[in-house]
Each structure stands twice: as structure tokens, then as C-alpha cells.
Motif scaffolding. Structure first.
Motif, PDB file in Angstrom:
ATOM      1  N   VAL A  12       0.875  -1.093   0.054  1.00 54.58           N
ATOM      2  CA  VAL A  12      -0.041  -0.050   0.153  1.00 54.58           C
ATOM      3  C   VAL A  12       0.886   1.383   0.172  1.00 54.58           C
ATOM      4  O   VAL A  12       0.702   2.180  -0.691  1.00 54.58           O
ATOM      5  N   ARG A  13       1.989   1.240   0.698  1.00 49.05           N
ATOM      6  CA  ARG A  13       2.866   2.283   0.430  1.00 49.05           C
ATOM      7  C   ARG A  13       4.375   1.657   1.308  1.00 49.05           C
ATOM      8  O   ARG A  13       4.204   0.698   2.065  1.00 49.05           O
ATOM      9  N   TYR A  14       5.305   2.004   0.648  1.00 49.68           N
ATOM     10  CA  TYR A  14       6.640   1.315   1.181  1.00 49.68           C
ATOM     11  C   TYR A  14       6.917   1.824   2.390  1.00 49.68           C
ATOM     12  O   TYR A  14       6.914   2.924   2.642  1.00 49.68           O
ATOM     13  N   PRO A  15       7.424   0.848   3.473  1.00 51.65           N
ATOM     14  CA  PRO A  15       7.482  -0.499   3.278  1.00 51.65           C
ATOM     15  C   PRO A  15       6.276  -1.221   4.069  1.00 51.65           C
ATOM     16  O   PRO A  15       6.416  -2.010   4.930  1.00 51.65           O
ATOM     17  N   ILE A  16       5.078  -0.908   3.635  1.00 50.46           N
ATOM     18  CA  ILE A  16       3.936  -1.556   4.301  1.00 50.46           C
ATOM     19  C   ILE A  16       2.909  -2.178   3.362  1.00 50.46           C
ATOM     20  O   ILE A  16       2.679  -1.815   2.352  1.00 50.46           O
ATOM     21  N   LEU A  17       2.774  -3.252   3.935  1.00 55.00           N
ATOM     22  CA  LEU A  17       1.538  -4.298   3.240  1.00 55.00           C
ATOM     23  C   LEU A  17       0.018  -4.316   3.810  1.00 55.00           C
ATOM     24  O   LEU A  17       0.253  -4.342   5.053  1.00 55.00           O
ATOM     25  N   ILE A  29       0.884  -4.511   7.798  1.00 58.95           N
ATOM     26  CA  ILE A  29       2.120  -5.112   8.596  1.00 58.95           C
ATOM     27  C   ILE A  29       3.351  -4.046   7.641  1.00 58.95           C
ATOM     28  O   ILE A  29       3.455  -3.888   6.388  1.00 58.95           O
ATOM     29  N   ASP A  30       3.922  -3.417   8.635  1.00 63.83           N
ATOM     30  CA  ASP A  30       4.993  -2.697   8.538  1.00 63.83           C
ATOM     31  C   ASP A  30       6.350  -3.548   8.556  1.00 63.83           C
ATOM     32  O   ASP A  30       6.573  -4.006   9.455  1.00 63.83           O
ATOM     33  N   PHE A  31       7.262  -3.250   7.279  1.00 63.37           N
ATOM     34  CA  PHE A  31       8.360  -4.057   7.336  1.00 63.37           C
ATOM     35  C   PHE A  31       9.353  -3.275   7.775  1.00 63.37           C
ATOM     36  O   PHE A  31      10.654  -3.784   7.264  1.00 63.37           O
ATOM     37  N   SER A  32       9.443  -2.225   8.195  1.00 66.00           N
ATOM     38  CA  SER A  32      10.450  -1.148   8.302  1.00 66.00           C
ATOM     39  C   SER A  32      11.811  -1.809   9.323  1.00 66.00           C
ATOM     40  O   SER A  32      12.853  -1.809   8.808  1.00 66.00           O
ATOM     41  N   TYR A  49      10.918  -3.963  -6.043  1.00 65.89           N
ATOM     42  CA  TYR A  49      10.945  -5.258  -5.753  1.00 65.89           C
ATOM     43  C   TYR A  49       9.781  -5.619  -4.706  1.00 65.89           C
ATOM     44  O   TYR A  49       9.012  -6.545  -4.813  1.00 65.89           O
ATOM     45  N   PHE A  50       9.679  -4.493  -3.835  1.00 66.54           N
ATOM     46  CA  PHE A  50       8.846  -4.704  -2.359  1.00 66.54           C
ATOM     47  C   PHE A  50       7.217  -4.895  -3.150  1.00 66.54           C
ATOM     48  O   PHE A  50       6.571  -5.746  -2.735  1.00 66.54           O
ATOM     49  N   LYS A  51       6.945  -4.057  -4.047  1.00 68.88           N
ATOM     50  CA  LYS A  51       5.744  -4.161  -4.906  1.00 68.88           C
ATOM     51  C   LYS A  51       5.515  -5.279  -5.363  1.00 68.88           C
ATOM     52  O   LYS A  51       4.287  -5.719  -5.660  1.00 68.88           O
ATOM     53  N   GLY A  63       4.725 -13.562  -0.204  1.00 72.67           N
ATOM     54  CA  GLY A  63       6.297 -13.175  -0.423  1.00 72.67           C
ATOM     55  C   GLY A  63       6.675 -13.048  -1.463  1.00 72.67           C
ATOM     56  O   GLY A  63       5.730 -12.507  -2.304  1.00 72.67           O
ATOM     57  N   TRP A  64       7.740 -13.051  -1.843  1.00 73.80           N
ATOM     58  CA  TRP A  64       8.580 -12.811  -3.034  1.00 73.80           C
ATOM     59  C   TRP A  64       9.244 -13.840  -3.860  1.00 73.80           C
ATOM     60  O   TRP A  64       9.938 -14.702  -2.672  1.00 73.80           O
TER      61      TRP A  64
END
Length: 104
Positions: A12-17, A29-32, A49-51, A63-64
Motif C-alpha cells: 500500500v505504501r513502502y514498506p507497508i503491506l 504490516i510494517d516491514f521497516s 521489488y517490494f511491490k 512473499g517474493w
């Protein structure tokens, strides 16, 4: 133990899913903190890449690089569910504390 399945995951915005489960529960979920430590998550420091996050077959992970054995970065649906539910409970507790007066 009930197993949860993920219906959708999106950056939704870097680095949040935002993770949405099949039963409708959804949360962010914040991946910071996760991407700051460890070499395994280094690729997630790239916003493009995160997207590329995706739901794994069956919905029991996201995941990725999920189809590249040995190169995948994945997270379990069950632990993600616990993280999101914990956020809701802690948020409700904070709101309750802020609404309760000292006399109560």
C-alpha cells in the motif's frame, strides 16, 4: 489449530503491506524493522521489488520469488494473522486507556 489463508496481499505504501484473509480480516504490516536487519531480507529494501509481493498457492503464505526454490522470501499466514490481531487488541486497549478517567 485453525489454519488461516490469505486472500490478497498488496504493497500500500513502502514498506507497508495490507494483508487480507479469506474470512475478511485485513490489516497492515510494517516491514521497516524487518528489512533493516539480516541479509535475507535485503532485496525488500528496493521499493520496486517490494511491490512484487504475492500470495503463495493455497494462501498459507505470502512473499517474493515464491516459485524460485532457494531464492524465495516468504511469511506464514498464521503468524501474520497473530501480528494483525495483536495490533487490533493493542489499539483497542490504548483507546480504552485514553477514554478512562483517573477516578474510574
Amino acid at each position: 489449530m485453525k489454519r488461516y489463508a490469505i486472500k490478497k496481499v498488496e504493497a500500500v505504501r513502502y514498506p507497508i503491506l495490507r494483508v487480507t484473509f479469506e474470512d475478511g480480516l485485513s490489516g497492515e504490516i510494517d516491514f521497516s524493522d524487518k528489512i533493516k536487519i539480516g541479509k535475507a531480507l535485503t532485496p525488500l529494501r528496493d521499493p520496486e521489488y517490494f511491490k512484487q509481493v504475492a500470495v503463495a498457492e493455497g494462501g498459507h503464505a505470502f512473499g517474493w520469488n515464491l516459485h524460485e526454490l532457494g531464492a524465495e522470501i516468504d511469511f506464514c499466514a498464521d503468524s501474520t494473522r497473530i501480528d494483525i490481531e495483536t495490533q487490533f487488541v493493542e489499539g483497542a486497549a490504548d483507546r480504552h486507556r485514553n477514554q478512562t478517567t483517573a477516578a474510574e
